[in-house]
Design an enzyme around this catalytic site. Structure first.
Site, PDB file in Angstrom:
ATOM      1  N   SER A 147      -9.163  -7.976  -4.669  1.00 32.02           N
ATOM      2  CA  SER A 147      -7.920  -8.205  -5.398  1.00 32.02           C
ATOM      3  C   SER A 147      -7.623  -9.707  -5.485  1.00 32.02           C
ATOM      4  O   SER A 147      -8.387 -10.444  -6.101  1.00 32.02           O
ATOM      5  CB  SER A 147      -6.784  -7.435  -4.710  1.00 32.02           C
ATOM      6  OG  SER A 147      -5.657  -7.352  -5.532  1.00 32.02           O
ATOM      7  N   ASP A 223      -7.276   2.847 -10.197  1.00 28.95           N
ATOM      8  CA  ASP A 223      -6.510   1.736  -9.632  1.00 28.95           C
ATOM      9  C   ASP A 223      -5.241   1.532 -10.447  1.00 28.95           C
ATOM     10  O   ASP A 223      -5.303   1.269 -11.662  1.00 28.95           O
ATOM     11  CB  ASP A 223      -7.376   0.475  -9.662  1.00 28.95           C
ATOM     12  CG  ASP A 223      -6.800  -0.688  -8.877  1.00 28.95           C
ATOM     13  OD1 ASP A 223      -5.568  -0.854  -8.882  1.00 28.95           O
ATOM     14  OD2 ASP A 223      -7.592  -1.421  -8.274  1.00 28.95           O
ATOM     15  N   HIS A 256      -7.116   1.373  -5.369  1.00 29.00           N
ATOM     16  CA  HIS A 256      -7.113  -0.029  -4.946  1.00 29.00           C
ATOM     17  C   HIS A 256      -7.188  -0.176  -3.426  1.00 29.00           C
ATOM     18  O   HIS A 256      -7.107  -1.280  -2.914  1.00 29.00           O
ATOM     19  CB  HIS A 256      -5.837  -0.700  -5.479  1.00 29.00           C
ATOM     20  CG  HIS A 256      -5.886  -2.196  -5.530  1.00 29.00           C
ATOM     21  ND1 HIS A 256      -6.692  -2.885  -6.402  1.00 29.00           N
ATOM     22  CD2 HIS A 256      -5.228  -3.147  -4.815  1.00 29.00           C
ATOM     23  CE1 HIS A 256      -6.523  -4.190  -6.238  1.00 29.00           C
ATOM     24  NE2 HIS A 256      -5.642  -4.375  -5.268  1.00 29.00           N
TER      25      HIS A 256
END
Length: 277
Positions: A147, A223, A256
């Site tokens: 991320s 996600d 995620h």
């Protein structure tokens, strides 16, 4: 360097350490896994950069990297994501800014510029400490992250192609200068001149001529941040015709979380080990 904890795992040593950082003007904490091979020889170093709201502890506790890192003989270094401390500027109610959200850049705007110098910390200060304190082969380094940390990995690799032999990412923010959850932080850290943001944007770096041989990116199709913050297709477009090889794997039904990361951690470690051999 102060030892906060050390635990034997898979024949190696998982440690957590703290030191006074000149770059960030505060105490910083980081984790290092040293494989058993380091008893007799220097081992290559793989840097893992964590994401927003995280610290060194998230991947250390949930990333499931130690078994294979021990097998492959990889030192895994997990820095914190930002400076910490009572005198460090913060926006406590904003998870996209301040502590836990350093974005791996060197801030130029007050009150952030004094402490938020994470690029200098990751590329200069902490590597010098790792080289001095661990049996590390600093001629063989790789970098990956998740991320915000994926953003950091991509940008630092593009800016330091002679240092890093390989780079990969889990669900990276590939164009933070236009992403909903990073534009606000960039303006506060770097000012309103968006030209200054390009040095910390993977797509912009490629557009401006930065090169790295190849990247591996894994992205979950489930996600929740895929369309608003991550948008890997933008990086796919940016590298077309540049000679940069990109393996972009869209993983069906994955989100995620660290359930996603731990599932594909072995793939990424093997990717780096092959290129560090």
């Amino acid at each position: 360097m102060n030892v906060l904890s050390q635990n034997i795992a898979f024949g190696g040593m998982q440690g957590v350490y703290a030191h006074r950082s000149d770059a960030c003007a505060c105490d910083m904490t980081f984790a290092v896994f040293v494989p058993p091979q380091a008893v007799s020889q220097p081992c290559p170093v793989v840097w893992y950069l964590s994401g927003l709201t995280c610290s060194h502890a998230n991947v250390m506790e949930k990333g499931e990297y130690r078994r294979l890192a021990a097998e492959l003989g990889l030192i895994i270094v997990c820095p914190d994501t930002s400076p910490r401390g009572d005198d460090v500027a913060d926006e406590a109610a904003n998870w996209q800014m301040g502590k836990g959200a350093g974005f791996y850049l060197d801030a130029t705007e007050e009150p952030w510029a004094r402490h938020y110098r994470m690029e200098t910390y990751i590329t200069q200060e902490l590597p010098a400490l790792i080289a001095a304190q661990f049996r590390a082969d600093m001629n063989r380094q790789a970098i990956f992250g998740h991320s915000m940390g994926g953003h950091g990995a991509l940008t630092l690799a593009l800016k330091n192609p002679d240092r890093f032999k390989s780079c990969s990412a889990f669900a990276p923010i590939v164009q933070p200068s236009t992403a909903d959850w990073s534009m606000g932080a960039f303006e506060k850290y770097l000012g309103t001149d968006k030209a200054a943001w390009r040095a910390y944007d993977a797509c912009a770096l490629v557009e401006d001529g930065a090169r790295f041989p190849e990247f591996l990116i894994d992205q979950g199709t489930a996600d929740g941040f895929l369309d608003s913050g991550l948008r890997p297709h933008l990086f796919e477009e940016a590298v077309k015709g540049t000679g940069i090889a990109l393996t972009l794997r869209m993983q069906e039904r994955y989100d995620h979380s660290y359930y996603f990361i731990s599932t594909f951690m072995d793939d990424h470690l093997r990717w780096h080990a092959e290129r560090l051999a």
